[in-house]
Scaffold this motif. Sequence first.
Motif, mmCIF file in Angstrom:
data_model
loop_
_atom_site.group_PDB
_atom_site.id
_atom_site.type_symbol
_atom_site.label_atom_id
_atom_site.label_comp_id
_atom_site.label_asym_id
_atom_site.label_seq_id
_atom_site.Cartn_x
_atom_site.Cartn_y
_atom_site.Cartn_z
ATOM 1 N N SER A 1 0.716 -1.292 0.252
ATOM 2 C CA SER A 1 -0.029 -0.179 -0.112
ATOM 3 C C SER A 1 0.953 1.360 -0.060
ATOM 4 N N ASP A 2 0.245 2.492 0.055
ATOM 5 C CA ASP A 2 0.897 3.642 0.077
ATOM 6 C C ASP A 2 1.424 3.962 1.344
ATOM 7 N N LEU A 3 1.030 3.233 2.519
ATOM 8 C CA LEU A 3 1.507 3.268 3.724
ATOM 9 C C LEU A 3 2.875 2.706 3.911
ATOM 10 N N HIS A 4 3.516 1.932 2.873
ATOM 11 C CA HIS A 4 4.809 1.260 3.077
ATOM 12 C C HIS A 4 5.911 2.552 3.175
ATOM 13 N N THR A 5 6.706 2.362 3.746
ATOM 14 C CA THR A 5 7.862 3.224 4.269
ATOM 15 C C THR A 5 7.303 4.552 4.995
ATOM 16 N N LYS A 6 5.917 4.680 5.338
ATOM 17 C CA LYS A 6 5.337 5.832 5.754
ATOM 18 C C LYS A 6 5.219 5.832 7.336
ATOM 19 N N ILE A 7 4.923 4.421 7.682
ATOM 20 C CA ILE A 7 4.377 4.166 9.311
ATOM 21 C C ILE A 7 5.624 3.433 9.795
ATOM 22 N N SER A 8 5.876 3.722 11.165
ATOM 23 C CA SER A 8 6.759 3.009 12.080
ATOM 24 C C SER A 8 5.610 2.437 13.113
ATOM 25 N N LEU B 1 7.781 -17.880 17.683
ATOM 26 C CA LEU B 1 8.417 -16.861 16.968
ATOM 27 C C LEU B 1 9.089 -17.528 15.779
ATOM 28 N N GLU B 2 8.920 -16.883 14.632
ATOM 29 C CA GLU B 2 9.704 -17.216 13.234
ATOM 30 C C GLU B 2 10.693 -16.036 12.782
ATOM 31 N N GLN B 3 11.681 -16.465 12.445
ATOM 32 C CA GLN B 3 12.637 -15.542 11.787
ATOM 33 C C GLN B 3 11.895 -14.966 10.717
ATOM 34 N N GLU B 4 11.359 -15.480 9.819
ATOM 35 C CA GLU B 4 10.761 -15.037 8.575
ATOM 36 C C GLU B 4 9.747 -13.915 8.856
ATOM 37 N N THR B 5 8.900 -14.198 10.034
ATOM 38 C CA THR B 5 7.818 -13.328 10.289
ATOM 39 C C THR B 5 8.505 -11.956 10.887
ATOM 40 N N LEU B 6 9.564 -11.945 11.512
ATOM 41 C CA LEU B 6 10.491 -10.815 12.108
ATOM 42 C C LEU B 6 10.917 -10.052 10.662
ATOM 43 N N PHE B 7 11.485 -10.791 9.736
ATOM 44 C CA PHE B 7 11.849 -10.059 8.447
ATOM 45 C C PHE B 7 10.516 -9.177 7.870
ATOM 46 N N GLN B 8 9.457 -9.938 7.845
ATOM 47 C CA GLN B 8 8.200 -9.240 6.981
ATOM 48 C C GLN B 8 7.912 -8.004 7.952
ATOM 49 N N MET B 9 8.007 -8.148 9.501
ATOM 50 C CA MET B 9 7.455 -7.144 10.229
ATOM 51 C C MET B 9 8.318 -5.939 10.013
ATOM 52 N N CYS C 1 7.837 -2.251 11.209
ATOM 53 C CA CYS C 1 8.201 -2.479 12.495
ATOM 54 C C CYS C 1 9.574 -2.022 12.765
ATOM 55 N N TRP C 2 9.749 -1.302 13.992
ATOM 56 C CA TRP C 2 11.290 -1.153 14.289
ATOM 57 C C TRP C 2 11.488 -1.463 15.646
ATOM 58 N N LEU C 3 10.621 -2.023 16.517
ATOM 59 C CA LEU C 3 10.910 -2.596 17.964
ATOM 60 C C LEU C 3 9.982 -3.408 18.288
ATOM 61 N N VAL C 4 10.244 -4.494 18.881
ATOM 62 C CA VAL C 4 9.682 -5.679 19.473
ATOM 63 C C VAL C 4 9.845 -5.711 20.889
ATOM 64 N N ALA C 5 8.785 -5.682 21.746
ATOM 65 C CA ALA C 5 9.222 -5.929 23.371
ATOM 66 C C ALA C 5 8.439 -7.044 23.379
ATOM 67 N N PHE C 6 9.440 -7.933 24.453
ATOM 68 C CA PHE C 6 9.274 -9.195 24.723
ATOM 69 C C PHE C 6 9.048 -9.330 26.326
ATOM 70 N N GLY C 7 8.239 -10.176 26.971
ATOM 71 C CA GLY C 7 8.246 -10.320 28.046
ATOM 72 C C GLY C 7 9.029 -11.544 28.541
ATOM 73 N N PHE C 8 10.354 -11.071 28.854
ATOM 74 C CA PHE C 8 11.243 -12.104 29.448
ATOM 75 C C PHE C 8 10.884 -12.578 30.789
ATOM 76 N N GLU C 9 10.604 -11.614 31.447
ATOM 77 C CA GLU C 9 10.221 -11.884 32.862
ATOM 78 C C GLU C 9 11.453 -12.200 33.879
ATOM 79 N N SER C 10 12.308 -13.159 33.567
ATOM 80 C CA SER C 10 13.224 -13.152 34.448
ATOM 81 C C SER C 10 14.463 -14.332 33.853
ATOM 82 N N GLY C 11 15.616 -13.981 34.203
ATOM 83 C CA GLY C 11 16.586 -15.101 33.778
ATOM 84 C C GLY C 11 16.983 -16.106 34.834
#
Length: 359
Positions: A280-287, A297-305, A310-320
């Motif tokens: 769409s015309d939103l490509h490269t216009k939105i973040s 979680l799949e690597q290809e999904t992250l590439f497409q995001m 998409c510029w940031l993904v927030a994960f619930g790591f919760e603990s080490g």
Amino acid sequence: MKILISYPPGKFYQRGEDRSQGNLDNSVATAMRAPNDLGYVSAILKSNHETLLIDYQTEKKTFEDLLSDIKKFEPDIIFFSITNSTIFEDLKICKEIKKLYPNIIFILKGALFFNPTKEILNKLDLSDIDFLIGGEVEFSIGPLVDAIQSGKKRFLEIPGILYKNQFGWTPTSFKEWNANLDMLPFPDRFSIKNHLYTRPDTGEPMATIATTRGCGAKCTYCLTPVISGTKLRERSPKNIFEELYECVHEHNITNFFFKSDTFTMNRHWVEKLCNYIAKSDLHTKISWVANSRVNPLEQETLFQMKNAGCWLVAFGFESGSSETLLKIRKGATVEQNFIAREMTKKAELQCFGFFLIGL
């Protein structure tokens, strides 16, 4: 009817987030997100009623400002979105208003009222309150206001609320979750002061887009399966894209937070949404940013995001600690946390990690 829709004046809290009601004054990592709950209520009601949407806390307005608006607008109903931490202050505000305007009907919405025990209700002075909404407000507010206006009082048919009768506070069903999210209108951003809700690092207006609801995980600390159900409910990618399109072309908003506890749970759904944007015309216009579990979680999904803005993904790591992750029933391992971080880095996305301290 006239309905005033508001976050009441007072402490600066994330009121629209029923599962995460952070004190923003004491936070270094949380920004105020757009009041989608107020926006949905206004969008649903304004077709048949006169509405006034004001976020008193974020607009830094006072109790005197609220009284002035009530005098001018003369509402029949006041709808307040509350938090567990501000409930006592919010109830004091309602009491003061009721003294001056005894005929105003008060509707309070908040996670505190999701099928509450009598013990909780007895701790609160709810004598000035007429209705409580603890379920999904978007599916209850329209029928509730219609029932109030008609005088037919068929409140028991409305899911996720409590109303008063001769037996005291009476709950309706809190076990119903509507799967057809596409039936909802978009939040009323024509009434929201969009410039107040900004991306923390740039100060640009940022809209919250509710993409999915519900979660099948069994994490012990999270309210989502309780208040949104254990079944994942998705808006269609087309419907989400249409909301993005409206935000860009009607409101000049190009930054977004995709609200979803399990955004990457269904990779095919994510990739369809990304394809809509990329073609769409939103490509490269939105973040945009999204919350996610570290699995699935799949690597290809992250590439497409990444390609879709998409510029940031927030994960619930919760603990080490592996032991802690087992005890809180996270359904993920420390190793998977590390893998998710490396996959995000490979996709050239920034990574934000949530941790629960004190478990």
